[in-house]
Design an enzyme around this catalytic site. Structure first.
Site, PDB file in Angstrom:
ATOM      1  N   GLU A 173      53.725  -7.119 -33.713  1.00  0.00           N
ATOM      2  CA  GLU A 173      54.736  -7.027 -34.767  1.00  0.00           C
ATOM      3  C   GLU A 173      56.113  -7.407 -34.222  1.00  0.00           C
ATOM      4  O   GLU A 173      56.516  -6.957 -33.165  1.00  0.00           O
ATOM      5  CB  GLU A 173      54.771  -5.580 -35.281  1.00  0.00           C
ATOM      6  CG  GLU A 173      55.755  -5.351 -36.388  1.00  0.00           C
ATOM      7  CD  GLU A 173      55.770  -3.890 -36.860  1.00  0.00           C
ATOM      8  OE1 GLU A 173      54.798  -3.159 -36.563  1.00  0.00           O
ATOM      9  OE2 GLU A 173      56.746  -3.497 -37.505  1.00  0.00           O
TER      10      GLU A 173
ATOM     11  N   GLU B 188      60.514   7.543 -27.564  1.00  0.00           N
ATOM     12  CA  GLU B 188      59.053   7.629 -27.561  1.00  0.00           C
ATOM     13  C   GLU B 188      58.525   7.462 -26.135  1.00  0.00           C
ATOM     14  O   GLU B 188      58.922   6.549 -25.427  1.00  0.00           O
ATOM     15  CB  GLU B 188      58.463   6.516 -28.431  1.00  0.00           C
ATOM     16  CG  GLU B 188      58.886   6.557 -29.886  1.00  0.00           C
ATOM     17  CD  GLU B 188      58.237   7.698 -30.661  1.00  0.00           C
ATOM     18  OE1 GLU B 188      57.221   8.231 -30.176  1.00  0.00           O
ATOM     19  OE2 GLU B 188      58.766   8.048 -31.735  1.00  0.00           O
TER      20      GLU B 188
ATOM     21  N   ARG C  70      60.967  -8.809 -28.102  1.00  0.00           N
ATOM     22  CA  ARG C  70      59.636  -9.237 -28.550  1.00  0.00           C
ATOM     23  C   ARG C  70      59.646 -10.698 -28.963  1.00  0.00           C
ATOM     24  O   ARG C  70      58.666 -11.413 -28.763  1.00  0.00           O
ATOM     25  CB  ARG C  70      59.146  -8.360 -29.694  1.00  0.00           C
ATOM     26  CG  ARG C  70      58.705  -7.004 -29.203  1.00  0.00           C
ATOM     27  CD  ARG C  70      57.932  -6.274 -30.273  1.00  0.00           C
ATOM     28  NE  ARG C  70      57.453  -5.006 -29.754  1.00  0.00           N
ATOM     29  CZ  ARG C  70      56.707  -4.158 -30.438  1.00  0.00           C
ATOM     30  NH1 ARG C  70      56.357  -4.446 -31.689  1.00  0.00           N
ATOM     31  NH2 ARG C  70      56.299  -3.043 -29.900  1.00  0.00           N
TER      32      ARG C  70
ATOM     33  N   ARG D 181      65.092   4.493 -28.319  1.00  0.00           N
ATOM     34  CA  ARG D 181      63.968   5.268 -28.847  1.00  0.00           C
ATOM     35  C   ARG D 181      63.350   6.108 -27.731  1.00  0.00           C
ATOM     36  O   ARG D 181      63.001   5.577 -26.684  1.00  0.00           O
ATOM     37  CB  ARG D 181      62.932   4.326 -29.447  1.00  0.00           C
ATOM     38  CG  ARG D 181      63.618   3.421 -30.459  1.00  0.00           C
ATOM     39  CD  ARG D 181      62.737   2.945 -31.547  1.00  0.00           C
ATOM     40  NE  ARG D 181      63.578   2.360 -32.594  1.00  0.00           N
ATOM     41  CZ  ARG D 181      63.147   1.608 -33.579  1.00  0.00           C
ATOM     42  NH1 ARG D 181      61.854   1.349 -33.679  1.00  0.00           N
ATOM     43  NH2 ARG D 181      63.969   1.123 -34.484  1.00  0.00           N
TER      44      ARG D 181
ATOM     45  N   ARG E  57      54.729  -3.714 -24.327  1.00  0.00           N
ATOM     46  CA  ARG E  57      55.517  -4.243 -25.430  1.00  0.00           C
ATOM     47  C   ARG E  57      56.518  -3.232 -26.012  1.00  0.00           C
ATOM     48  O   ARG E  57      57.064  -3.454 -27.075  1.00  0.00           O
ATOM     49  CB  ARG E  57      54.582  -4.762 -26.527  1.00  0.00           C
ATOM     50  CG  ARG E  57      53.653  -3.712 -27.083  1.00  0.00           C
ATOM     51  CD  ARG E  57      52.636  -4.258 -28.067  1.00  0.00           C
ATOM     52  NE  ARG E  57      51.863  -3.163 -28.597  1.00  0.00           N
ATOM     53  CZ  ARG E  57      50.880  -2.533 -27.939  1.00  0.00           C
ATOM     54  NH1 ARG E  57      50.525  -2.944 -26.728  1.00  0.00           N
ATOM     55  NH2 ARG E  57      50.250  -1.519 -28.477  1.00  0.00           N
ATOM     56  N   HIS E  58      56.765  -2.156 -25.314  1.00  0.00           N
ATOM     57  CA  HIS E  58      57.749  -1.168 -25.760  1.00  0.00           C
ATOM     58  C   HIS E  58      58.833  -0.934 -24.722  1.00  0.00           C
ATOM     59  O   HIS E  58      58.563  -0.906 -23.530  1.00  0.00           O
ATOM     60  CB  HIS E  58      57.076   0.181 -26.045  1.00  0.00           C
ATOM     61  CG  HIS E  58      56.245   0.189 -27.282  1.00  0.00           C
ATOM     62  ND1 HIS E  58      54.896  -0.045 -27.241  1.00  0.00           N
ATOM     63  CD2 HIS E  58      56.555   0.383 -28.575  1.00  0.00           C
ATOM     64  CE1 HIS E  58      54.411   0.025 -28.478  1.00  0.00           C
ATOM     65  NE2 HIS E  58      55.401   0.278 -29.303  1.00  0.00           N
TER      66      HIS E  58
ATOM     67  N   SER F 107      60.343  -5.736 -39.091  1.00  0.00           N
ATOM     68  CA  SER F 107      60.020  -4.815 -40.153  1.00  0.00           C
ATOM     69  C   SER F 107      61.178  -4.865 -41.142  1.00  0.00           C
ATOM     70  O   SER F 107      62.332  -4.852 -40.736  1.00  0.00           O
ATOM     71  CB  SER F 107      59.848  -3.420 -39.561  1.00  0.00           C
ATOM     72  OG  SER F 107      59.554  -2.522 -40.578  1.00  0.00           O
TER      73      SER F 107
END
Length: 434
Positions: free
Chosen positions: A357, A213, A408, A211, A219-220, A360
């Site tokens: 989270e 981002e 995670r 990703r 946490r990413h 998903s």
RNA sequence: GCCCGGGUGGUGUAGUGGCCCAUCAUACGACCCUGUCACGGUCGUGACGCGGGUUCAAAUCCCGCCUCGGGCGCCA
């Protein structure tokens, strides 16, 4: 090395050759101790200077910490030794000398910043605690695979180099593929869905996702490990059951097989396997409970995404793993199916740890017409996704599934402060090497 | 992407205008020490991210850059 003995296996009365790293040297004058470390633990090598070969003493005590050595000698029982046994050496060979100044201290006397540790991951992993994290991570993956097998799911591997993203406009890493535009895959979502329409029916994949981002949080990651599951003839509720089973299996595996590692992390007392069913809150209940905590400056209204602060407040309120179900359709991706009796509500769900989270998922839209409509509503060109939608014309069963963030899971399980601790060589906004 | 806070020996830190040719621990080097297990003791080597500016005086204040961490957004 056929004749190598692990330090824990060195038994009194034997003559052994041990091999490993010089953990520490304590020179008391007439007597000195070299602590040798290998995968199984540590053992003390004793040097009594009187009556021992001078060269042997000089070599043994002159070696720098973290050098690789082999030592041959007699194992003796010795109550004063840390492990109850020690080796009196006959010979010692320095296999690989280490620089005297190390970029971090594997004996753990002096802390190192995470950044320094990541720059020197090999040395970092010589520390008990760091090693324990990755042994536990391996156990998590092993247990999860076993749980999937018990669910009769088949492990698959799907392409990481793709022509289009999963959700179209999100941030992807562009690459050049023999002159063609291509991307690193951000999720196996579409591929695993295709597989439930194949003869495999129920599949899982553990693999990297990418990703682009530019977030900067503990946490990413820009390269993460996704644990994905998808099954034909499952609804969202059955998918949540499977999710719960798999996450619990990970905890159970660690509790059963990683006691030593948990001790190394000082977690053996507090480590708990989640018990009972994870509470399932609807999105509506979730925002009401968040509002009721009074932690947020502004009250949430239906349709809002949950802000981080709200997730924390709710997590603290619930106090265990939980699901949030029945999200508004508009904030879930196009491939998530809406409830048949209420188009505003989706079958999408998230599984949460009290702090963040983890999962998903949802039931998927398996009807071709609805799917294509969904693409258009999200402003995506369905033609770009022909490879995906075409399959839905040839008998696609109803299906559901989810994606779980592997790092995670490990991070929340062990209470790590930073997700990078759960990856050997993390890729983040600024780190591309090592 | 927006916002905030840092960067001092190899490592981790103290120091927020002169008291600093910079503190402490650990590591490293030398010496002493026969039971250490964070061994102890004596001595020593070693650092203010880079560039510019303010000031009689800058590790300390200002600007730019580099770099690290965190918050938000978004997500796994």
């Amino acid at each position: 090395m056929d004749d190598r003995t692990y330090t824990t296996d060195a038994a009194p009365g034997e003559t052994v050759t041990v091999a490993g790293w010089v953990h520490e040297i304590r020179d008391l004058g007439g007597i000195a101790f070299l602590i040798l470390r290998d995968i199984t633990g540590k053992i003390q090598i004793k040097f009594e200077k009187d009556g021992m070969d001078d060269d042997l003493v000089e070599t043994g005590l002159g070696v720098h910490r973290e050098s690789v050595v082999t030592v041959t000698g007699d194992v003796e029982e010795e109550p004063r030794a840390p492990t109850g046994v020690e080796i009196t050496p006959d010979s010692l060979e320095v296999v690989a000398e280490a620089d005297p100044e190390l970029p971090l201290d594997p004996s753990g006397k002096v802390d190192a910043d995470l950044s320094t540790r990541l720059d020197n991951r090999t040395l970092d992993l010589r520390k008990e605690e760091t090693k324990a994290i990755f042994e536990i991570r391996a156990e998590v993956l092993r247990s999860v695979r076993e749980a999937f097998r018990d669910l009769d799911a088949t492990e698959i591997n799907t392409p990481k180099i793709v022509a289009t993203g999963t959700e179209g406009g999100t941030e992807l890493f562009p690459i050049t593929y023999f002159g063609q535009e291509a991307f690193m895959n951000q999720s196996p979502q579409l591929f695993k869905q295709l597989m439930v329409g194949s003869g495999l029916e129920r599949v899982f994949e553990i693999g990297p996702i990418f990703r682009a981002e530019e977030h900067n949080t503990p946490r990413h990651l820009n390269e993460a490990t996704s644990i994905d599951f998808e099954s034909a003839f499952y609804d969202h509720s059955e998918a949540m059951d499977a999710c719960e089973t798999v996450v619990k299996a990970a905890y159970e595996g660690v509790a059963e097989n990683c006691q030593e590692q948990l001790e190394a992390l000082d977690l053996d007392e507090e480590f708990e396997v989640p018990e009972g069913d994870f509470p399932r809150l609807t999105y509506e209940e979730a925002i009401e409970r968040i509002n009721a905590t009074g932690e947020l400056d502004e009250q949430l209204v239906w349709g809002d995404d949950l802000p981080t602060e709200g997730e924390h407040a709710l997590g603290q309120d619930v106090g265990e793993h939980y699901f949030i179900t029945d999200w508004p359709s508009e904030i879930k991706p196009f491939y998530i199916k809406d409830h048949d009796d209420d188009k505003q509500l989706s079958t999408g769900f998230d599984m949460m740890h009290p702090t963040m989270e983890l999962v998903s998922g949802g039931q998927r839209e398996h009807r071709y017409d609805h799917l294509v409509e969904g693409f258009e509503q999200q402003g995506l060109d369905p033609e770009q996704f022909d490879y995906y939608t075409e399959t839905f014309k040839y008998g696609m069963p109803p299906h559901a599934g989810w994606g779980l963030g592997g790092e995670r899971l490990v991070m929340t399980m062990l209470g790590l402060g930073n997700i990078r601790e759960a990856v050997l060589f993390p890729r983040d906004r600024q780190r591309l090497s090592p």
